[in-house]
Design a protein around this motif. Structure first.
Motif, short mmCIF file in Angstrom:
data_model
loop_
_atom_site.label_atom_id
_atom_site.label_comp_id
_atom_site.label_asym_id
_atom_site.label_seq_id
_atom_site.Cartn_x
_atom_site.Cartn_y
_atom_site.Cartn_z
N VAL A 125 0.87 -1.18 0.00
CA VAL A 125 0.00 0.00 0.00
C VAL A 125 0.90 1.22 0.00
O VAL A 125 1.87 1.28 0.77
N ALA A 126 0.59 2.19 -0.86
CA ALA A 126 1.35 3.44 -0.93
C ALA A 126 0.35 4.59 -0.82
O ALA A 126 -0.47 4.79 -1.72
N SER A 127 0.41 5.33 0.26
CA SER A 127 -0.61 6.33 0.54
C SER A 127 0.01 7.58 1.15
O SER A 127 1.04 7.50 1.84
N THR A 128 -0.64 8.73 0.94
CA THR A 128 -0.19 9.96 1.59
C THR A 128 -0.83 10.14 2.94
O THR A 128 -0.52 11.09 3.65
N SER A 129 -1.75 9.27 3.35
CA SER A 129 -2.38 9.37 4.66
C SER A 129 -1.43 8.89 5.76
O SER A 129 -0.44 8.22 5.50
N ALA A 130 -1.79 9.22 7.01
CA ALA A 130 -0.99 8.81 8.16
C ALA A 130 -0.90 7.29 8.23
O ALA A 130 -1.88 6.58 7.97
N GLU A 131 0.28 6.79 8.61
CA GLU A 131 0.48 5.34 8.62
C GLU A 131 -0.51 4.63 9.54
O GLU A 131 -1.01 3.55 9.19
N ALA A 132 -0.81 5.21 10.70
CA ALA A 132 -1.76 4.56 11.61
C ALA A 132 -3.12 4.40 10.95
O ALA A 132 -3.78 3.35 11.10
N SER A 133 -3.55 5.41 10.23
CA SER A 133 -4.84 5.34 9.53
C SER A 133 -4.81 4.27 8.45
O SER A 133 -5.76 3.49 8.30
N VAL A 134 -3.74 4.23 7.68
CA VAL A 134 -3.61 3.27 6.59
C VAL A 134 -3.63 1.85 7.13
O VAL A 134 -4.34 0.97 6.61
N ARG A 135 -2.86 1.59 8.18
CA ARG A 135 -2.81 0.24 8.73
C ARG A 135 -4.18 -0.18 9.30
O ARG A 135 -4.57 -1.35 9.19
N ALA A 136 -4.89 0.76 9.89
CA ALA A 136 -6.22 0.44 10.41
C ALA A 136 -7.16 0.04 9.29
O ALA A 136 -7.91 -0.95 9.40
N VAL A 137 -7.17 0.79 8.20
CA VAL A 137 -8.04 0.46 7.07
C VAL A 137 -7.62 -0.87 6.45
O VAL A 137 -8.47 -1.71 6.13
N LEU A 138 -6.33 -1.07 6.28
CA LEU A 138 -5.83 -2.31 5.67
C LEU A 138 -6.24 -3.52 6.49
O LEU A 138 -6.74 -4.53 5.94
N GLU A 139 -6.05 -3.46 7.80
CA GLU A 139 -6.40 -4.61 8.65
C GLU A 139 -7.89 -4.89 8.62
O GLU A 139 -8.30 -6.05 8.61
N HIS A 140 -8.69 -3.84 8.56
CA HIS A 140 -10.13 -4.05 8.50
C HIS A 140 -10.54 -4.62 7.14
O HIS A 140 -11.46 -5.44 7.06
#
Length: 258
Positions: free
Chosen positions: A118-133
């Motif tokens: 995943v490559a995103s400009t959003s905060a890493e914590a937010s990205v990991r939360a969405v990915l795990e869900h």
């Protein structure tokens, strides 16, 4: 080694309207800021890559805020931490379901030995939360995450994709990017003309996707949610879903046109 690199917001889940926007507005209320972004205003702000960068526009809209650059940076950092915490709680609560086809294609790619990122400009914590869900915590551990402030320039600059290519040792000819926005598409194209599938989201359906290898309404989860093909320059359709066969055909088309 074939690879899929996903954007996060609008790709893994349709997060902007139902996640980030209410989290921003709740943050403004929490800090007593007399500002609420409408859906229309937030749609305009999406042209700015990154949550901190969007928050910086608050100083143009709210009076009686500090003018010192250091104080402003600290305020933006405080606001962004609060907003990220609120957003990740929303994700954990299941408010933002994964977009159709994400879990399916991630499982297919993992089983086939493809690299996933995943490559995103959003905060890493937010990205990991969405990915795990979206794919489950076990599978999420098999997905490399490049997010937030790890690069100096955010999309539409290519930096985040160039970092992912470098860190994972990927050949651009073997990479498919999945994006939902014109900014993301431009970033992928600037990073060596990466083959890009666009899955349009709430705010992006009317954007310019010139240069995309395929534009669809979603990756598809038939029979309940089939894919609608919107732009198909390489003639890989008709499709009722996007799978690894589709992506392989797009990569082949890229190599044939080099």
């Amino acid at each position: 080694m074939s690879a899929i690199v996903f954007d996060c917001d609008g790709v893994l889940a349709d997060t902007e309207r139902d996640g980030h926007l209410p989290a921003f507005n709740a943050t403004f209320e929490h800090f007593g800021l007399p500002l609420r972004w409408s859906q229309e205003r937030y749609g305009e702000l999406l042209a700015i890559g990154g949550g901190k960068e969007r928050l910086a526009t608050v100083f143009d809209d709210v009076d009686d805020l500090p003018t010192d650059p250091d104080e402003r940076r600290e305020l933006v950092a405080q606001w962004h931490r609060e907003k990220t915490a609120r957003y990740t709680r929303m994700v954990a609560d299941g408010v933002l379901p994964a977009r159709p086809g994400i879990a399916r294609i991630v499982e297919e790619a993992h089983a086939a030995g493809w690299t996933l990122a995943v490559a995103s400009t959003s905060a890493e914590a937010s990205v990991r939360a969405v990915l795990e869900h979206a794919v489950g915590p076990t599978r999420a551990r098999d997905v490399a995450v490049f997010a937030g402030d790890v690069v100096p320039a955010k999309k539409p600059a290519p930096d985040i994709y160039l970092l992912a290519l470098h860190e994972l040792g990927l050949d651009p000819d073997d990479v498919v990017v999945v994006e939902d926005s014109s900014n993301g598409l431009r970033a992928a194209l600037a990073a060596g003309g990466l083959t890009t599938v666009v899955t349009v989201s709430s705010y992006t359906a009317d954007e310019d996707f010139t240069g995309a290898a395929l534009v669809v309404d979603s990756l598809g989860d038939p029979p309940a949610v089939p894919t609608s093909v919107l732009v198909d320059p390489h003639g890989v359709g008709p499709l009722d879903h996007v799978d690894l066969t589709t992506l392989t055909r797009l990569l082949t088309a890229r190599k044939e046109h080099l």
